[in-house]
Design a protein around this motif. Structure first.
Motif, PDB file in Angstrom:
ATOM      1  N   PHE A  38       1.891   1.807  -3.528  1.00 44.81           N
ATOM      2  CA  PHE A  38       0.741   2.301  -4.272  1.00 44.81           C
ATOM      3  C   PHE A  38       0.540   3.795  -4.002  1.00 44.81           C
ATOM      4  O   PHE A  38       0.364   4.594  -4.923  1.00 44.81           O
TER       5      PHE A  38
ATOM      6  N   SER B 220       0.838  -1.202   0.000  1.00 47.23           N
ATOM      7  CA  SER B 220       0.000   0.000   0.000  1.00 47.23           C
ATOM      8  C   SER B 220       0.873   1.253   0.000  1.00 47.23           C
ATOM      9  O   SER B 220       0.509   2.275  -0.576  1.00 47.23           O
TER      10      SER B 220
ATOM     11  N   SER C  16       3.203   5.857  -5.852  1.00 48.25           N
ATOM     12  CA  SER C  16       3.003   6.036  -7.295  1.00 48.25           C
ATOM     13  C   SER C  16       1.846   6.996  -7.549  1.00 48.25           C
ATOM     14  O   SER C  16       1.882   7.805  -8.474  1.00 48.25           O
TER      15      SER C  16
END
Ligand SMILES: [Zn+2]
Ligand SMILES: [Zn+2]
Length: 604
Positions: free
Chosen positions: A318, A315, A321
């Protein structure tokens, strides 16, 4: 490099009023290839450049102003076939330089431009030809040069004072013509360098260059015009914006491009995002610091569940990004590795302070050296070739007149003559003297100005990494119970990693930096000492070697003066008078000179 003047066979001009972009070079002429010099008429003698025969006929009473059946004068024929001696002769005999003739009612200058004869264009201008005259289709000289994509002629005409925004009969500027007719991005990119008016509209349809580019499906031109900041709101005579035209032509990609650009421009007007953009680099560095810490923190959690840790790490990645995609502009994306490198420095020092310090001494000198040379590499001008607009125009004229406006030695992006060993860097949008590379880790070009600092930066980075790895080993032997001899390799490994996941994490980061820095330092030193080449030159030669049938030697180049001399030249160090370093200003060196008596050298 030698300057060659190209000479084509006899040409006839365009007999049809086509607005085709392609020239008529290569089409077979209606004339046989050989003519008898003693009997042929003056038109053929002019086309084939038989100077003696032409003079003979003129002396015998032929009037050089006399047009032929197609209303074409001898000067036209001499101009289109690049017969410079004949042009001088006819003008001395009273030929009118700006005589209109042929189906398109063109001047000899127009004919020379269609064929791309730069030397002829220069000669005619010197003889007083007027480049602002328009032909039967309404095109002036600049328009013709743009239509036929003869970039050296465009450069020369503009340098000679022709306006980049000259309009043709329909009010079209060269920029609009390029948007409408040119193939590939180069002509448009070239024209934009001369700061044309982006939002001018033509007389008939009131289209901007962007309207024209979309209507003719010229994707690369649309891209360049959007990037240059063309207005998206101007409406043409039918009340259509560029976006409307993209919808009409059902070009989904262009619709997407324009909508994206609109979104970007609106965002730029948003107050909060403006602040974000202003401090983008700082924000990037801070967030990279936090992300690096967060990864270490998750690994250091006392939980034994790898599922939990793995989920948290995923996570985190994620989130990272998402952050990069939403907040970092394309322009600053190239500094992402730099932010990672700087965060690594920070956490490596912190680890040293809080984990290693009582046991192992901290060596400030290495870290200070690393930061100092990083800063020097980052802030020193790598050797950008700078010129003012006036200088650029003077350059173009001087180079054309010397017959050297060769696009292998002339940068069409910067409009400068490229010094030897310089390369145009696309990321920096500039030519860099003795270019080595655009460094991923510093986000800067490496050239003559900072190459030396870059090597020292690599050296100190290697030292820091090695020192930290040494500290890690000491830490493990002091704090971890596992023993290499009793537990075996795998047990020892898992024990030490779980002993302090944070230290293992930082040491693996240090290991990564040490590996690339030491490897790259070795390659650089090899290139400098044993080849006398930059990374870019070496790559070029390696590529050449693959494609060339003849053997290409990396060692036999004009820049390789032997190991010690190469090093003395690079570091500009005489080593207590043992060597005499060559002092060369690579920002101004255009010609190859013989540093040593080398024979059979390859050009790089
Ligand atoms: Zn350049
Ligand atoms: Zn660069």
């Amino acid at each position: 490099l030698q300057c060659k003047s190209h000479c084509h066979g006899p040409h006839r001009p365009h007999m049809h009023s086509s607005r085709s972009v392609h020239g008529d070079q290569g089409l077979p002429g209606p004339y046989p290839t050989a003519e008898d010099p003693s009997t042929c008429d003056i038109v053929k003698a002019t086309q084939y450049g038989m100077v003696e025969r032409c003079k003979e006929l003129v002396e015998a009473g032929y009037d050089v102003r006399q047009p032929d059946k197609e209303n074409v004068t001898l000067l036209h024929w001499a101009a289109i076939n690049n017969r410079q001696e004949l042009v001088k002769y006819y003008i001395s005999k009273g030929a009118i330089v700006d005589q209109l003739g042929g189906d398109l009612n063109s001047t000899p200058l127009h004919w020379a431009i269609r064929q791309g004869h730069l030397p002829m264009v220069m000669l005619l201008l010197k003889c007083g030809a007027d480049p602002s005259l328009i032909d039967g289709e309404g095109f002036s000289s600049v328009h013709l040069a743009v239509l036929f994509q003869h970039m050296p002629i465009i450069a020369y005409l503009i340098a000679k004072g022709q306006n980049i925004d000259t309009t043709d009969l329909n009010g079209q500027t060269p920029l609009m013509l390029t948007a409408q007719k040119a193939t590939g991005p180069e002509p448009m990119r070239f024209l934009l360098k001369f700061n044309p008016s982006l939002n001018a509209v033509d007389n008939v349809q009131k289209n901007t260059a962007l309207h024209w580019a979309i209507a003719s499906g010229n994707t690369s031109a649309v891209d360049l015009l959007l990037e240059a900041g063309t207005s998206l709101d101007i409406k043409n005579v039918k009340g259509e914006t560029p976006l409307d035209i993209a919808y009409q032509s059902q070009n989904h990609f262009m619709v997407y491009m324009i909508q994206e650009e609109e979104r970007m421009r609106n965002r730029r007007n948003n107050g909060l995002l403006k602040i974000v953009e202003k401090y983008e680099l700082f924000l990037m560095l801070t967030s990279s610091l936090i992300f690096m810490w967060a990864i270490g923190y998750v690994m250091d959690l006392s939980s034994d569940s790898w599922l939990l840790k793995g989920g948290l790490l995923l996570s985190l990645l994620f989130g990272m990004s998402l952050f990069v995609r939403q907040l970092v502009g394309l322009k600053n994306l190239r500094y992402l590795p730099t932010a990672f490198l700087l965060s690594s420095f920070f956490w490596m020092s912190t680890t040293w302070f809080f984990w290693f310090l009582p046991d192992i001494l901290y060596t400030q000198e290495i870290m200070m050296g690393l930061l100092y040379y990083f800063y020097k590499t980052w802030s020193t001008d790598p050797g950008y070739i700078k010129t003012s607009e006036e200088e650029r125009k003077e350059n173009i004229i001087a180079l054309s007149e010397a017959g050297c406006l060769d696009f292998r030695t002339f940068c069409t992006s910067c409009l400068v003559r490229k010094p030897l060993r310089s390369v145009h860097c696309l990321a920096c949008q500039a030519c860099v003297a003795r270019y080595d590379q655009h460094s991923l880790w510093t986000g800067q070009c490496i050239g003559i100005g900072n190459h030396y600092y870059y090597l020292l930066f690599l050296f100190f980075l290697t030292m820091t990494g090695v020192w930290l790895l040494y500290g890690t080993l000491q830490y493990w032997s002091n704090h971890c119970a596992a023993s290499f001899h009793q537990d075996g390799v795998w047990m020892y490994f898992t024990q030490t990693v779980s002993c302090s996941p944070w230290v293992s994490y930082i040491s693996s980061v240090a290991c990564f930096h040490t590996l690339w820095a030491s490897g790259w330092l070795t390659v650089q030193l090899y290139q400098i000492a044993f080849l006398g080449l930059t990374s870019h030159e070496r790559m070029n030669l390696l590529v050449q070697r693959k494609s060339s049938k003849h053997p290409v030697s990396l060692r036999r180049t004009p820049y390789n003066l032997g190991c010690f001399q190469n090093l003395a030249d690079f570091f500009q160090c005489s080593c207590f008078g043992m060597f005499k370093p060559n002092i060369i200003d690579w920002t101004k060196q255009y010609k190859l000179f013989h540093l040593a008596k080398e024979k059979n050298v390859h050009s790089v």
